[in-house]
Design an enzyme around this catalytic site. Structure first.
Site, short mmCIF file in Angstrom:
data_model
loop_
_atom_site.label_atom_id
_atom_site.label_comp_id
_atom_site.label_asym_id
_atom_site.label_seq_id
_atom_site.Cartn_x
_atom_site.Cartn_y
_atom_site.Cartn_z
N GLU A 167 0.78 -1.24 0.00
CA GLU A 167 0.00 0.00 0.00
C GLU A 167 0.81 1.29 0.00
O GLU A 167 0.33 2.34 0.39
CB GLU A 167 -1.01 0.00 1.16
N ARG A 217 2.63 -8.77 4.47
CA ARG A 217 1.58 -8.15 3.66
C ARG A 217 2.20 -7.64 2.37
O ARG A 217 2.93 -6.66 2.37
CB ARG A 217 0.89 -7.03 4.43
#
Length: 665
Positions: A167, A217
């Protein structure tokens, strides 16, 4: 009895930890992380989700050092002082048979403070701060800080850690040529740019040992220019697996990406294909994420082999018991996440404690009286919009006998109207589930008849609640009764059909929704996912289908349109309206309507706008006349939601008012 979702219900082992099912509560910031004195509330929040069946919980992000923090009020995990507060969280989760890992997050250039660092001094377009370039010594120190935080997490009772590598945060910034312009060993080739991610993972594994979970992640799709492509992402997945990651949690898109990733405009499980590509590249479990809010969607992703586990983040805000309800045959009673972002992401961006529009008790569990009422009452709730539904459910939960009235044939009010707007289809599913909850709670429902003051006053109710909503404001100009003039309720219910050229009067949230509803083209035979990917250019150049109608929006106030829309979702709606050619005119004075059209005046002079249909979205007025009639009969009432305050319709406020009143009656 077999489980309705057998794959969700199946256990799985990650590293040396056994998980009871395949659903992960993904990481979310709640706003409590910087305040250890509020960790009792955070422990209750996570504990309730463990009690509700979550297989694994991931906390909001905690920084391994000061430069890593997201905001100036630190959420640090960098000293032994953090152990005792965090132990409250892990004890609460383990007390309900759950497992929990702490997310370690270095914000990099996304940090909102003046100490931010990054691989290169490249400013983020969503941040006013310029990051300092990290030195080799700082990079090595930061790797050590990740490992030290992981060791502290183990002492605090966590079952492992999640390394935030997606992200657009620091690890992503090292990986992408967009943000890594280095020419030393931490940049250049993919191997150089990935060195930081690999060494962080290896250092954390050394600190934890072989059994605790390391969830990495990974950005399954960066959705930005200069990010990793599919082949590079698969290479990275194999590299972090080799370095010690025990599972891959997928993240989608950078925060500066121009593609929606978690809003209602995104089809369910839209990015599961990206997860499937990673699953094919590694042997460790891979977790799908983003816009998976229904158990049937999660089961399908598992059945289709696109992932080994499924992450639901905001759905756990909406309903702490989502897993238990699904596995117990009560999926139709789930309090459904509608992907509105209004009380979660928007609150976080405004430095407010996160909660949930459809569940105002989320992250506020300690404020709720859970005991049965000392004296059960007979309660009438008039109006089955969301305020009335919330009040009725909460009052029934506290053992009151509740009757819910509405003149409409179905409950839902304005939220049911909104469900026909593209991207808000989950609103209708949420109302359907509310209906099931009302039935399960034993609430008596009386629909299709307008109840009057005499009936209510004579029925012997102990309490009367009015949640009768709003009435749309009419257009009060000469010609306002022209047959071409219709209200937004007629358009959204299908009682009126719009022509080719449409004027939408009103620039608030309803005006924007109606404009999108009218302009949005019918996808025809094109599947929803294909239409989404084509529109936003996910697989190439964006391709916008022709608008269904020529739509013009007008508003009295000067300035840009959409300033009252949600901070995290408003940009999507504004972009869609631009893509569909919706014209917008501000600073309008409405003069009259005649055969030629709508006569208006702006700073540029007078203009006649021809139209087949004129849709009025010019505000609402409270529908509270029944309160006055009851007061005249000596029966005081509680007035909530739009009936109390119309303004710009606010479902978040309405549900909160209803739930809190129902709790204290």
């Amino acid at each position: 009895m077999p489980s309705p979702f057998p794959l969700i219900a199946s256990p799985i082992r990650v590293d040396g930890v056994d998980l009871r099912n395949r659903i992960v509560m993904g990481s979310m910031h709640t706003g409590l992380e910087p305040e250890p004195e509020r960790f009792d509330a955070l422990a209750r929040f996570y504990g309730d989700r463990a009690r509700g069946g979550a297989g694994l919980i991931v906390t909001g992000g905690f920084a391994p050092n000061r430069a890593a923090r997201v905001k100036d009020h630190p959420s640090l995990f960098d000293s032994r002082a953090a152990i005792a507060p965090h132990r409250r969280i892990t004890d609460a989760v383990h007390g309900h048979g759950g497992r929990i890992v702490v997310q370690l997050l270095h914000a990099g250039r996304y940090g909102y403070h003046d100490e931010i660092v990054a691989p290169s001094p490249v400013q983020a377009p969503i941040n006013r701060y310029l990051p300092a370039e990290m030195t080799d010594a700082q990079i090595r120190q930061t790797i050590g800080d990740y490992a030290a935080s992981a060791a502290l997490a183990l002492e605090a009772g966590y079952d492992g850690v999640e390394i935030m590598g997606s992200e657009g945060y620091l690890i992503s910034e090292f990986l992408a040529t967009r943000t890594n312009h280095r020419t030393d060993d931490w940049g250049g080739s993919l191997q150089g740019r990935a060195r930081f991610a690999i060494e962080v993972t290896a250092a954390v594994r050394r600190a934890l040992g072989p059994d605790p979970i390391i969830s990495y992640r990974i950005s399954a799709a960066d959705l930005i220019e200069g990010g990793l492509d599919n082949d590079e992402t698969q290479w990275l997945a194999r590299a972090v697996e080799a370095a010690g990651a025990g599972c891959l949690m997928t993240g989608i898109g950078w925060h500066e990406s121009k593609v929606p990733t978690i809003a209602g405009a995104v089809p369910h499980a839209a990015f599961a294909g990206a997860t499937a590509r990673l699953k094919a590249a590694v042997s460790i479990p891979v977790i799908a994420s983003n816009r998976i809010n229904l158990p049937e969607t999660a089961e399908r992703v598992l059945r289709d082999g696109q992932a080994d586990m499924v992450s639901m983040a905001r759905p756990f805000l909406a309903d702490a018991e989502i897993v238990d309800k699904a596995l117990g045959g009560r999926a139709g009673q789930i309090n459904l996440c509608i992907a509105c972002n209004q009380a979660c992401l928007d609150h976080y961006f405004l430095d407010q404690t996160v909660t949930c529009l459809v569940n105002p008790w989320a992250v506020r569990e300690l404020e709720r009286d859970e005991a049965p009422a000392a004296r059960p009452k007979r309660i009438a709730v008039v109006g089955a919009g969301v305020a009335g539904i919330a009040c009725a459910l909460e009052a029934a939960r506290r053992s009151h006998r509740v009757t819910l009235y509405d003149a409409a044939e179905r409950p839902g009010g304005q939220l049911r109207l909104a469900a026909v707007v593209p991207g808000k289809e989950d609103y209708g599913r949420a109302i359907d589930n509310f209906e099931n909850q009302l039935a399960a709670a034993g609430v008596e429902t009386v629909y299709g008849t307008a109840v009057d003051a005499a009936t209510l006053a004579g029925a012997g109710y102990d309490e009367i609640v009015l949640s009768t909503g709003v009435l749309p404001r009419a257009l009060d100009i000469p010609g306002g009764d022209d047959p071409r003039v219709v209200g937004y309720t007629e358009i959204l219910t299908g009682r009126a059909t719009a022509g080719e050229a449409v004027l939408v009067i009103g620039g608030g949230g309803i005006g924007h929704d109606v404009a999108l509803f009218l302009a949005h083209p019918d996808p025809g035979d094109l599947p929803a996912l294909a239409a989404f990917e084509a529109h936003w250019g996910i697989a190439g150049t964006a391709r916008h289908r022709p608008a269904a109608r020529r739509v013009t929006m007008l508003k009295r106030s000067p300035g840009g349109f959409g300033r009252t829309l949600g901070k995290s979702t408003g940009w999507i709606l504004r972009q869609e309206l631009r893509d569909f050619g919706v014209r917008q005119i501000a600073g309008v004075r409405y003069l009259e309507i005649d055969a030629a059209g709508l006569h208006v005046e702006t700073d540029g002079g007078r203009e006649i706008l021809a139209a087949d249909t004129i849709v009025v979205c010019a505000g609402q007025e409270s529908n509270a006349a029944l309160a006055t009639e009851l007061a005249a009969r000596g029966r005081p009432v509680h007035v909530i939601g739009g009936a109390r305050l119309a303004g710009e319709l606010d479902a978040k406020r309405a549900i909160d008012e209803g739930a809190r009143l129902g709790n204290r009656l």
